[in-house]
Every structure is written in structure tokens, then in C-alpha cells.
Motif scaffolding. Sequence first.
Motif, PDB file in Angstrom:
ATOM      1  N   ASN A 290      68.385  70.659 -45.815  1.00  0.00           N
ATOM      2  CA  ASN A 290      67.993  69.987 -47.052  1.00  0.00           C
ATOM      3  C   ASN A 290      66.651  69.313 -46.822  1.00  0.00           C
ATOM      4  OD1 ASN A 290      67.670  67.964 -49.149  1.00  0.00           O
ATOM      5  ND2 ASN A 290      69.807  68.382 -49.668  1.00  0.00           N
ATOM      6  N   CYS A 291      65.640  69.797 -47.482  1.00  0.00           N
ATOM      7  CA  CYS A 291      64.275  69.323 -47.243  1.00  0.00           C
ATOM      8  C   CYS A 291      64.040  67.916 -47.770  1.00  0.00           C
ATOM      9  CB  CYS A 291      63.265  70.272 -47.887  1.00  0.00           C
ATOM     10  SG  CYS A 291      63.345  71.953 -47.221  1.00  0.00           S
ATOM     11  N   ALA A 292      64.923  67.409 -48.640  1.00  0.00           N
ATOM     12  CA  ALA A 292      64.719  66.076 -49.207  1.00  0.00           C
ATOM     13  C   ALA A 292      65.527  65.014 -48.486  1.00  0.00           C
ATOM     14  CB  ALA A 292      65.097  66.073 -50.683  1.00  0.00           C
ATOM     15  N   ALA A 293      66.573  65.435 -47.764  1.00  0.00           N
ATOM     16  CA  ALA A 293      67.501  64.449 -47.215  1.00  0.00           C
ATOM     17  C   ALA A 293      67.078  63.902 -45.873  1.00  0.00           C
ATOM     18  CB  ALA A 293      68.889  65.083 -47.084  1.00  0.00           C
ATOM     19  N   LEU A 294      66.076  64.479 -45.231  1.00  0.00           N
ATOM     20  CA  LEU A 294      65.695  64.098 -43.877  1.00  0.00           C
ATOM     21  C   LEU A 294      64.306  63.477 -43.849  1.00  0.00           C
ATOM     22  CD1 LEU A 294      66.904  67.380 -42.217  1.00  0.00           C
ATOM     23  CD2 LEU A 294      68.133  65.227 -42.305  1.00  0.00           C
TER      24      LEU A 294
ATOM     25  N   PHE B  75      68.288  78.711 -44.926  1.00  0.00           N
ATOM     26  CA  PHE B  75      68.338  78.274 -46.315  1.00  0.00           C
ATOM     27  C   PHE B  75      67.673  76.908 -46.433  1.00  0.00           C
ATOM     28  CE2 PHE B  75      70.818  75.906 -49.635  1.00  0.00           C
ATOM     29  CZ  PHE B  75      70.236  76.542 -50.729  1.00  0.00           C
ATOM     30  N   LEU B  76      66.595  76.829 -47.181  1.00  0.00           N
ATOM     31  CA  LEU B  76      65.833  75.601 -47.371  1.00  0.00           C
ATOM     32  C   LEU B  76      66.095  75.070 -48.778  1.00  0.00           C
ATOM     33  CD1 LEU B  76      62.464  76.715 -45.740  1.00  0.00           C
ATOM     34  CD2 LEU B  76      64.356  75.454 -44.692  1.00  0.00           C
ATOM     35  N   ASP B  77      66.991  74.082 -48.852  1.00  0.00           N
ATOM     36  CA  ASP B  77      67.324  73.492 -50.152  1.00  0.00           C
ATOM     37  C   ASP B  77      66.281  72.445 -50.510  1.00  0.00           C
ATOM     38  OD1 ASP B  77      68.705  73.092 -52.449  1.00  0.00           O
ATOM     39  OD2 ASP B  77      70.353  71.954 -51.546  1.00  0.00           O
ATOM     40  N   GLU B  78      66.047  72.284 -51.815  1.00  0.00           N
ATOM     41  CA  GLU B  78      65.042  71.351 -52.337  1.00  0.00           C
ATOM     42  C   GLU B  78      63.685  71.605 -51.671  1.00  0.00           C
ATOM     43  OE1 GLU B  78      66.333  67.363 -53.438  1.00  0.00           O
ATOM     44  OE2 GLU B  78      68.278  67.815 -52.527  1.00  0.00           O
ATOM     45  N   ILE B  79      63.250  72.844 -51.716  1.00  0.00           N
ATOM     46  CA  ILE B  79      62.018  73.269 -51.050  1.00  0.00           C
ATOM     47  C   ILE B  79      60.796  72.525 -51.580  1.00  0.00           C
ATOM     48  CG2 ILE B  79      61.624  75.169 -52.667  1.00  0.00           C
ATOM     49  CD1 ILE B  79      60.944  75.269 -48.896  1.00  0.00           C
ATOM     50  N   GLY B  80      60.888  72.034 -52.816  1.00  0.00           N
ATOM     51  CA  GLY B  80      59.771  71.310 -53.400  1.00  0.00           C
ATOM     52  C   GLY B  80      59.448  70.012 -52.683  1.00  0.00           C
ATOM     53  N   GLU B  81      60.374  69.513 -51.852  1.00  0.00           N
ATOM     54  CA  GLU B  81      60.157  68.269 -51.124  1.00  0.00           C
ATOM     55  C   GLU B  81      59.505  68.496 -49.760  1.00  0.00           C
ATOM     56  OE1 GLU B  81      60.762  65.458 -52.591  1.00  0.00           O
ATOM     57  OE2 GLU B  81      61.669  66.420 -54.349  1.00  0.00           O
ATOM     58  N   LEU B  82      59.235  69.732 -49.401  1.00  0.00           N
ATOM     59  CA  LEU B  82      58.651  70.037 -48.091  1.00  0.00           C
ATOM     60  C   LEU B  82      57.210  69.516 -48.023  1.00  0.00           C
ATOM     61  CD1 LEU B  82      59.678  71.554 -45.559  1.00  0.00           C
ATOM     62  CD2 LEU B  82      58.520  73.586 -46.431  1.00  0.00           C
ATOM     63  N   SER B  83      56.861  68.874 -46.910  1.00  0.00           N
ATOM     64  CA  SER B  83      55.515  68.303 -46.763  1.00  0.00           C
ATOM     65  C   SER B  83      54.458  69.402 -46.732  1.00  0.00           C
ATOM     66  CB  SER B  83      55.439  67.485 -45.478  1.00  0.00           C
ATOM     67  OG  SER B  83      55.490  68.350 -44.348  1.00  0.00           O
ATOM     68  N   SER B  84      53.225  69.041 -47.023  1.00  0.00           N
ATOM     69  CA  SER B  84      52.119  70.015 -47.030  1.00  0.00           C
ATOM     70  C   SER B  84      51.976  70.690 -45.669  1.00  0.00           C
ATOM     71  CB  SER B  84      50.812  69.323 -47.408  1.00  0.00           C
ATOM     72  OG  SER B  84      50.897  68.779 -48.696  1.00  0.00           O
ATOM     73  N   GLU B  85      52.102  69.888 -44.581  1.00  0.00           N
ATOM     74  CA  GLU B  85      51.954  70.457 -43.240  1.00  0.00           C
ATOM     75  C   GLU B  85      53.045  71.498 -42.977  1.00  0.00           C
ATOM     76  OE1 GLU B  85      51.889  69.052 -38.539  1.00  0.00           O
ATOM     77  OE2 GLU B  85      52.100  67.571 -40.140  1.00  0.00           O
TER      78      GLU B  85
ATOM     79  N   GLY C  68      49.117  70.466 -57.701  1.00  0.00           N
ATOM     80  CA  GLY C  68      48.548  70.460 -56.367  1.00  0.00           C
ATOM     81  C   GLY C  68      49.453  69.919 -55.290  1.00  0.00           C
ATOM     82  N   VAL C  69      50.778  69.812 -55.572  1.00  0.00           N
ATOM     83  CA  VAL C  69      51.692  69.272 -54.564  1.00  0.00           C
ATOM     84  C   VAL C  69      52.476  70.382 -53.855  1.00  0.00           C
ATOM     85  CG1 VAL C  69      51.918  67.059 -55.724  1.00  0.00           C
ATOM     86  CG2 VAL C  69      53.517  68.908 -56.271  1.00  0.00           C
ATOM     87  N   PHE C  70      52.290  71.603 -54.310  1.00  0.00           N
ATOM     88  CA  PHE C  70      52.964  72.732 -53.648  1.00  0.00           C
ATOM     89  C   PHE C  70      51.958  73.872 -53.548  1.00  0.00           C
ATOM     90  CE2 PHE C  70      56.002  76.132 -52.869  1.00  0.00           C
ATOM     91  CZ  PHE C  70      56.956  75.490 -52.075  1.00  0.00           C
ATOM     92  N   ARG C  71      51.919  74.503 -52.377  1.00  0.00           N
ATOM     93  CA  ARG C  71      50.927  75.540 -52.131  1.00  0.00           C
ATOM     94  C   ARG C  71      51.213  76.769 -52.990  1.00  0.00           C
ATOM     95  NH1 ARG C  71      48.844  75.749 -46.046  1.00  0.00           N
ATOM     96  NH2 ARG C  71      48.173  77.779 -46.861  1.00  0.00           N
ATOM     97  N   SER C  72      50.176  77.256 -53.652  1.00  0.00           N
ATOM     98  CA  SER C  72      50.338  78.421 -54.528  1.00  0.00           C
ATOM     99  C   SER C  72      50.673  79.671 -53.715  1.00  0.00           C
ATOM    100  CB  SER C  72      49.076  78.657 -55.352  1.00  0.00           C
ATOM    101  OG  SER C  72      47.959  78.877 -54.509  1.00  0.00           O
ATOM    102  N   ASP C  73      50.043  79.833 -52.513  1.00  0.00           N
ATOM    103  CA  ASP C  73      50.308  81.031 -51.724  1.00  0.00           C
ATOM    104  C   ASP C  73      51.750  81.053 -51.233  1.00  0.00           C
ATOM    105  OD1 ASP C  73      49.830  78.864 -50.104  1.00  0.00           O
ATOM    106  OD2 ASP C  73      48.345  79.857 -48.816  1.00  0.00           O
TER     107      ASP C  73
END
Length: 770
Positions: free
Chosen positions: A481-485, A522-532, A576-581
Motif C-alpha cells: 500500500n503506497c499510502a500507508a507507509l 501489487f501497488l495499491d494507491e499508486i497515486g501516493e508514490l513519491s516522485s523518486e 504535475g504530481v504523477f509522471r506522464s510516462d
Amino acid sequence: MDLASYPVQISDNASLNRSEQARLRCALAKELEVAGNYETACTVLSEFWPRVGQRPQTEDLSAGAGAELLLRAGALTGWSGSLKQLADYQHLAKDLITESERIFSSLGEASKVLEAHIELALCYWREAAFDEARVLLQSVAERSASVSDELKIVALLRSAEVERSATRLSDAMQFLKEALPLVEASSNHALKGNFHNTHGNVLTSLGASENRSDYIDQSLIEFAAASFHFEQAGHIRYRARVENNLGFLFARIGRFDEAHQHLDDARRLFVSLREHGSVAQIDETRARALLAQGRNSDAERIVRTAVNTLQKGSDLAFLGESLTTHGTALARLGRTEQAQATLERAIAVGEESGDLEGAGHAALTVIEELAEHLSEHALRALYERADELLKGSQHPERLKRLRACARRLIAAKDAPARRDFAAKPFVYASEKTAEIVRYAHNIAVTDRPALISGETGTGKEVLARLLHEWSGRRGKFVAVNCAALSESILESQLFGHLKGSFTDAIEDHIGAVRIAVGGTLFLDEIGELSSENQGKLLRLIECGEVCTVGSPMPEHVDVRIIAATNHDLKQDVARGVFRSDLFYRLSAFHVEIPPLRERPEDIPAIARHFIEEASTRHGKRLGFTPESLERMRQLPLKGNARELRAMIERTFLLAADGSEISAQAVETVLVRESQKAGFSDAWAGCSLEEEVRLYESNLIRLALDASKGQLTHAARLLGITHQGLAFILNGRQKELLGERKPANKRRVSILRAQPKGGGRPRKSDKKADA
């Protein structure tokens, strides 16, 4: 025959003695029986046989007349039991026919003995006792010189029907070829219709099993001929059977609109004749068509009714088929335990009746529909059972399925790492959701990333686990879970940068990617993943590489990425908070799961699934009426399936064992605003004042949201004044004050701000400032 003339024929022969009267009535009843008018045939015999289910009155008749009466009463008892699904009527029919056969044998009437054998064979066929039916019909074939051409035709057609039911299609075709010259020489439209109908059924089965479109085309011609001859014979029942057969055929070739049209015609005819058993058979055929369309909930509801009807009678072959269809529908709705129990019952019915082909079909269906929920030992036992049941099968399609199940068993044995992985079913009933699941199944085999989007509680992780299961990948399914950690722990989970952080959940401290090698990440809540980490994930997707701290070279890994989000990632890209590629890489295969409010047909099926789970977990049985489940379609489930599960869980916790949940209880919960409401006690904690306040609060919140917080616009939407809404907000709805948009101060013109000649502002100007 003119059916209206039979009372005249009987009354005109009043001078005949009682035995002669009985023989005359039996002859008339037989003609009516051939025409399919079984009720009138029973009426003709009523002077000697008051009602079906009783033994005819033969005491004052000659032996021959008594035997004739027993034979006709037995044949009509068999028909009545089949058409009306009356329990034990086939046994009663066999007793009467066997008694007549013994009398005919003692009188040396060989042709009547063989006629009795033909009628007995039909009773055994209805019970799926195919071996017994074959023996009796073989006795007729061996002494064919003793019977008329019409009886020969009947014997051959019934032999063909027995072999078709046992899926020995080449044998069935041989009997039809033998009957053809006799049928062509006959002027009996009913016999001709039966020949063409049986021929059409055999061709349909051959066309499906051998993938022969020419057989399908020829079967349509045969059914058209059958319908013509039955119409000429005035045989309404058999015309209805032809419509049923056409419905089955069109469903097999995917022409569903035509299939349902023919099934509607067949059902209407059988309903007019009050033949409950035949109506049930039509419903079973329709359920198969609905399953082929992915309309699983409709199929389950219809075939459940058919099973309830058929289990009251003695037609075990039809009962076994209906149970198998019902089990299939239950399995596809995710009702695993019920499905397995129903299919096991179908196997038992086939074994008990001698329909080994039907029992084998049911055993194969268990493997095909429920393999993911069975242990390797259970799968092996089922396969061996199916193999034994089908060892004499001549059905190419069924044997092909048997081989496919063998391959499945071998694959399960060769993949020990995946035996412990059992994904939950994705429960649904609507065609809209079926299309989503079919698409997901199709994309499961690719190694490319997939994106699953949908609101919270719609089942994104359930579908992701199924994608992993369907993919055949031997590695593990690892969910993050990308948002829970926190950022550092997330980085450790994904890529193994940090040693010793959050290691309890990470095998050997090496990161989720490496745990999932050969499997699915499985990457849940992928929108919370940091830019790096978005960049690192993109590299993993594009190059299959992971760079870890302290390692000079990137590490190559084989892992399939499935991401899930409840965000609109397109908007995140635009902001601009999520990479288009990364977004375009992930969304190459995009599955969007609609909220339950957009697919209410799924709600009753999902509710049943949760009810079964809760019942097993709590050891309680609660009765949810069918009407209550249907009423749940209207529930405002903002939390989707997760909220529905919570409501049902709360019901099982609070309700007494054996309680029944009615549609009225669901209706009460539906109109209440308080979260205290539950199905077990729908009126618990009810306060009319509080319910009205909550309803008012929700309505005002919606109006403020629609008006973007502008109080005047919101008041207009609500049909009240600005002052009235302000009064409510400052009184009983203070928690909504933050929802309104702050009023802009009005700028007063400099010219109006100063009165002529200077001095203090006018009173009217002060009001404007206010």
C-alpha cells in the motif's frame, strides 16, 4: 383423429360387453396418446380407471382386456409423472406395464409383450436407467418380425433417444438410419415429427462436439421438418419441444436473441398445458443460454426454480442436468460452498440412476469451476472419479474436457509454490461486470503492467489477485500500500534500500520487488508514490532493473506490476504530481471497476456471498428473504462492497441465530440516515428528530457543493430564502458553516462614499457597506 368424436364412438357401441368396451376405450386412448392429448386419453379410460395413480379396475374384464387396460394406464401414468413431475409415478407406471406384460406373455401375445417392453423402456429412460432401457429395446429388435412397422419405428426412435442421452452419438445415428426407410413409408405425422426431432438433436450434439457447422445447418432443417409434421398431427406438446430444442441450438451458436424467442414460445405452450416438468426443462435450457451470455444471477434464479420443480418428480436425467447447471451458476457467482454441494448432488443423482455420463459431466464441472478452491488431493480424487464415470463415453467434447482437467491437475502438482494461493472470487451478476471480468481474464496472461481504477471498496485488490492467479505465474503475489507507509519504509519495501526497517513483513530484508520475483507486485494507491520512487518504478517496468544501495550494478528481476488507484491519474498528471510516462506505461491495460451504484444488479449476488462467509465465520444461520436481497439494490453504498460487508457483518453480530431479515427491514435501513441502523433491528436507536436533521444536513451539503459554497445559490436550489438557510446553518447545522464560501466584501464607489459637500456618509451608504 377428430378428438370431439370419441364420446360418440363410445356411445354408439353401447351394445358391446364390458371387456369389449374396455378394449375400444384403450384403442381410442392410444390414438389420443400418440397425438399428445394425454388428459383426454385418461378421461376416455375413466370408467375403468378413475384417476392416475390408482390401479385400473380389471376384476370383471377378460384377461386380454385387463392386460390392455393395464398397459394403457401404465403408459399414461408414465407420461403424467413426467409432465407434472409427480413423485414415484415412473415406479407405478412400471408396475402396471410389467403386470400387463406377464398377462400378455401367458396368453401368447408376443407383439403385445414387445409393445409393453417399449413402454417400459421409456419409463427407464426417464429415470436415466439407460442400460435397462437398452435391454428392453434390444428384445424388440431381436423379435422385430412380431411387431408392426409403426412399433418398429417407435422402438428405433426410442433407442436413438436413449443413446443420444448417454452421448453415444454414433450409435444413435445408426438407429436413425435404420428407421429412415420405415419412416418414409409411413403416413403417421407424429412418428415423422419424432424422427426429425430426434435426428435434429443428434446432429446438434455432433455439431457441437465435432465443431461441424454443416451438422448445425442440417439440424435446423430437421427441426423445421419436425415442427411441420407435429403441426399436421396436432401435437402441441411436441411442437413445444421442438421450440425448446431450437432455443438450445441457437444458444450453442451464440444467437441468443433467437434462442430466447424460441424458448419463450416453448414455455408459453407448456404453461398453457400446465406441464410443470416441461416448463422446468425449458427454464434449464434458458439458464444455460444466460450462463453463456454471462448473466449468471438471472441464470441462477431461473434454474433454481427448475431444480425445485424437477426434484419433486422422477425424471432423474433432467434433474441431474439442472443441478449441474445450477452448480455452475453458483460457482460463477462466487457462492463456492453451495456450488460444490449442488454439483456433488448432481454426481450422486447420476450415479444412483445409472446416468454415468451425466455424473461424469458434473464431476468435470466441479474441477473446471472450483479448482482454485480445492486442494490437490481433492482435485485428484475428483479427476479419478470423472475418469471412471466417463470410461465408456463416446462424447468427443466431454473427453476433451477430461484431458484438459488432467493437464490442470499436472500443472497444480508442478506448481507447489502457488497451491497455498487462493484468490477470493470476484462476485458479480450483471453483464456489465461480466465484460470487465472477461477483459481482465484476457489480459491476465501478459507480462505487461496493468492499472485497476475504482472507488474504495469496489474490489480492486480482489481482481488483482485473480489476475495473478489466472496468469499462471509461479512466483508470489506481494501487495504494497503506497499510502500507508512512510517514505523510508516504503522505499525499503519496494526496493530494499534500507536494511532493518519494517523487516517483519519482508522476507530476509530484501524488499518487495525481490520477494515478488517470478510473480506479481501489487501497488495499491499508486497515486501516493513519491516522485523518486515513480522514477524507480518506471525503470523497473521498462528495463526490469532494480538499483539497490551498495550494489554497483543494477539487479535484473522478472516481476509483473499491477497498480491500483482511486484517484483520477490523468488529473494528477495534468497537475504535475504523477509522471506522464509512468501513467502511460501502467495504463496500457486499464481495468476500471464502476461503483456498486452503477451496477446494482451485482448487489444481491455480493450480499449472498458475504452472508455465506459471515454464516461460516460466526456459526449462525440467518434467513435473508429473496425480496430483502433484491431491495438491497437501492442501498446508498458509498463504501461499495466494503460497506455492504460491514452491514452484513454487523447483522450477524447482533441478530439471534435463525432470525429472518425481511425486505421491510432493508427498506427501513434504506430510508434512515442514522449509522445506528442495521438489518437485525432496523429501528434501533431511531429518533425522528435526528433522522430528519441528518437528512437535512445531507441535502444542504449537496446544495452547497453544487453551488460551490455560495449561500444564495444553494438557498435557491433548496427552494428557501438566503436568510432561511443562514438561520439553519447558524442553528441546528453549525457543522456545515465551513462548507459555505466566505462572502466577498462589496467595494463602495468613491463617489458614493462621500455625500455632496463632504461631511458624514449618508445612512443608505452605511447599509450598503454592511
